[in-house]
Design a protein around this motif. Structure first.
Motif, mmCIF file in Angstrom:
data_model
loop_
_atom_site.group_PDB
_atom_site.id
_atom_site.type_symbol
_atom_site.label_atom_id
_atom_site.label_comp_id
_atom_site.label_asym_id
_atom_site.label_seq_id
_atom_site.Cartn_x
_atom_site.Cartn_y
_atom_site.Cartn_z
ATOM 1 N N TYR A 72 0.831 -1.209 0.000
ATOM 2 C CA TYR A 72 0.000 0.000 0.000
ATOM 3 C C TYR A 72 0.866 1.260 0.000
ATOM 4 C CZ TYR A 72 -3.939 3.037 1.246
ATOM 5 O OH TYR A 72 -4.906 4.012 1.270
ATOM 6 N N ALA A 79 -6.249 5.267 -1.019
ATOM 7 C CA ALA A 79 -7.650 4.973 -1.296
ATOM 8 C C ALA A 79 -8.553 6.109 -0.830
ATOM 9 C CB ALA A 79 -8.049 3.673 -0.607
ATOM 10 N N ARG A 173 -9.039 0.929 -6.274
ATOM 11 C CA ARG A 173 -8.309 1.000 -5.003
ATOM 12 C C ARG A 173 -9.170 1.550 -3.865
ATOM 13 N NH1 ARG A 173 -6.556 5.372 -7.932
ATOM 14 N NH2 ARG A 173 -7.007 7.411 -7.002
ATOM 15 N N THR A 198 -4.820 -4.349 -1.597
ATOM 16 C CA THR A 198 -3.774 -4.459 -2.615
ATOM 17 C C THR A 198 -3.704 -5.892 -3.143
ATOM 18 O OG1 THR A 198 -2.136 -4.831 -0.854
ATOM 19 C CG2 THR A 198 -2.383 -2.575 -1.677
#
Length: 492
Positions: A72, A79, A173, A198
């Protein structure tokens, strides 16, 4: 005082165990044969889940989390979080706490946040906007959308809100957080959950739960809920090892945004149903979290568990008495479970995983194995050896006490002496409720619906016939179970 309770419990347990004369052991053994066989299976299954939970908590989850966080951190853009909240008939003080926690979490989201609130009452809409305007944190990266709708049910509210979010064109995402109107979320909830997506196979994650019971509610109700959440941590961790939990908790779960806004996902939430051979089409009123779970399961997505992230549920007794409250909640919980797990069993074990499939099957098998033990003992005490009853009670006290000690190691907390009694109550009463609901899957009711008795009305003949068939089928199943237990015990 807690220590005295444990000492008294152990003394009674040992006294009952030693009350049986040695010469009567043979007769008692034959009376308890079914208990022994079933117990061997149930305790083995419990040991497997405890072992899997320990493996997940100590080794597997920390490694998965580290990999997810690293992946991430390498993403160019964090996100965006969509908080979807439904509020209906909730006290203003609870609503205030819930939305304060939501707005703090939204403000902490590095990729920004959108909070979609679905409400029925104008007073709730006004209160939520007021809370947002008075927040002490910077909410410049947070957008508030209050959607006031007609009170046609939670499923319609969720579907409408999901379509609003779909109109925002979320990316792969981004995440959607489903939050009940009586649950608080941790401030770092986005940072704690978004990294796990992810993994391209991850469709959703759910978290641990903490509970807050009103001070005016019974202490026994509080202990019962705490025990359930401790059991939940073990079972969720065991299923988390396979990345396929058995429920996406309605209190607070997180779904990948492009999946949550999929038309098929939204339709399943809004208009879910099963076609039953005897009851006909059963439209789902409650259990939206089971609908989201099944859609993700049948489409091959993983559903993870985060044991170190917790939401806070503010619970209250739905009825004045403890037993009445427990029964009310069990009927709703187990009805949601049983309406869904039959169709989940029809999925291929190869696609959902053999351990997941077997765990779903055990939800049904466990109903009858749990009830078989007490039936065996009662018949054995009446027809073979009355002393089977005190020995059985001592065995129940020992096994439930041991189970509670092992369970306490998960949270590393001492437990009140009410736990063994509440555990046995939950197991036996829960199995009885499940057996009742299994033959009446069409009966559904929201916990917050009015507790007042409806005016007596005469049902159409077709509905009465359906009710009679449910009673007959349930009685027939219990009769066959009793006959099997009696034959296996050698009573006849």
């Amino acid at each position: 005082m807690m220590m005295l309770g444990h000492i008294a419990f152990i003394a009674v347990m040992v006294g009952l165990g030693l009350s049986l004369p040695f010469h009567a052991m043979g007769d008692v053994g034959s009376a308890l044969v079914v208990v022994g066989v079933i117990g061997l299976w149930r305790y083995t299954w419990a040991a497997i889940n405890f072992g899997r939970a320990a493996l997940f908590l100590k080794w597997v989850y920390p490694q998965r989390k580290a990999r997810a966080m690293a992946a991430y951190a390498a993403l160019p853009t964090p996100a965006h979080a969509y908080f979807l909240v439904t509020s209906y008939k909730i006290e203003p003080e609870v609503t205030t706490r819930v939305y304060q926690s939501l707005f703090r979490a939204a403000a902490a989201s590095a990729g920004g946040a959108t909070v979609v609130c679905s409400v029925v009452d104008t007073a709730d809409a006004r209160l939520i906007r007021n809370i947002f305007d008075r927040m002490a944190v910077d909410t410049s990266n947070t957008r508030l959308m209050v959607d006031q709708i007609a009170g046609t049910g939670k499923r319609d509210a969720l579907a409408r809100s999901l379509r609003l979010i779909a109109g925002e064109a979320p990316t792969r995402r981004d995440i959607v957080l489903f939050v009940d109107g009586d649950s608080c979320v941790p401030e770092d909830i986005v940072a704690a959950t978004a990294p796990f997506f992810t993994n391209p196979d991850m469709g959703a994650v759910t978290t641990d739960e903490e509970v807050e019971i009103r001070a005016t509610d019974m202490p026994l109700f509080r202990d019962w809920f705490m025990l359930r959440f401790n059991q939940r941590q073990v079972m969720m961790s065991s299923m988390g090892l396979s990345d396929r939990v058995l429920t996406l908790t309605g209190r607070m779960s997180v779904v990948r945004a492009d999946l949550a806004t999929n038309a098929g996902f939204i339709n399943q939430v809004q208009s879910d149903f099963i076609d039953h051979w005897r009851l006909g089409r059963v439209n789902f009123l409650t259990g939206d979290d089971k609908s989201t779970w099944f859609w993700l399961l049948k489409n091959g997505y993983k559903m993870g568990y985060l044991p170190d992230v917790a939401s806070l549920s503010m619970e209250s007794q739905p009825r004045p008495g403890f037993v009445d409250s427990a029964l009310t909640l069990m009927v709703r919980w187990f009805g949601n479970m049983l309406r869904t797990n039959g169709r989940a069993l029809s999925l291929s074990p190869n696609s959902i995983g053999w351990f997941t499939w077997w765990s779903i099957l055990d939800q049904r098998v466990g109903i009858w194995t749990t009830l078989a033990g007490p039936i065996s003992v009662l018949f054995g005490a009446v027809f073979i050896e009355p002393l089977a009853l005190p020995v059985y009670i001592a065995w129940i006290m020992f096994t439930r006490y041991t189970y509670c000690w092992i369970l306490a190691t998960v949270r590393m907390q001492a437990f009140p002496i009410t736990y063994p009694f509440l555990l046995y109550f939950s197991q036996i009463t829960g199995a009885a409720v499940k057996s009742f609901v299994l033959f009446r899957l069409d009966r559904q009711r929201w916990t917050r619906q009015s507790a007042r008795k409806a005016r007596a009305i005469t049902l159409p003949f077709g509905q009465r016939l359906q009710g009679w068939s449910s009673t007959f089928s349930h009685s027939l199943a219990l009769g066959w179970l009793t006959l099997g237990v009696v034959l296996l015990s050698g009573i006849v």
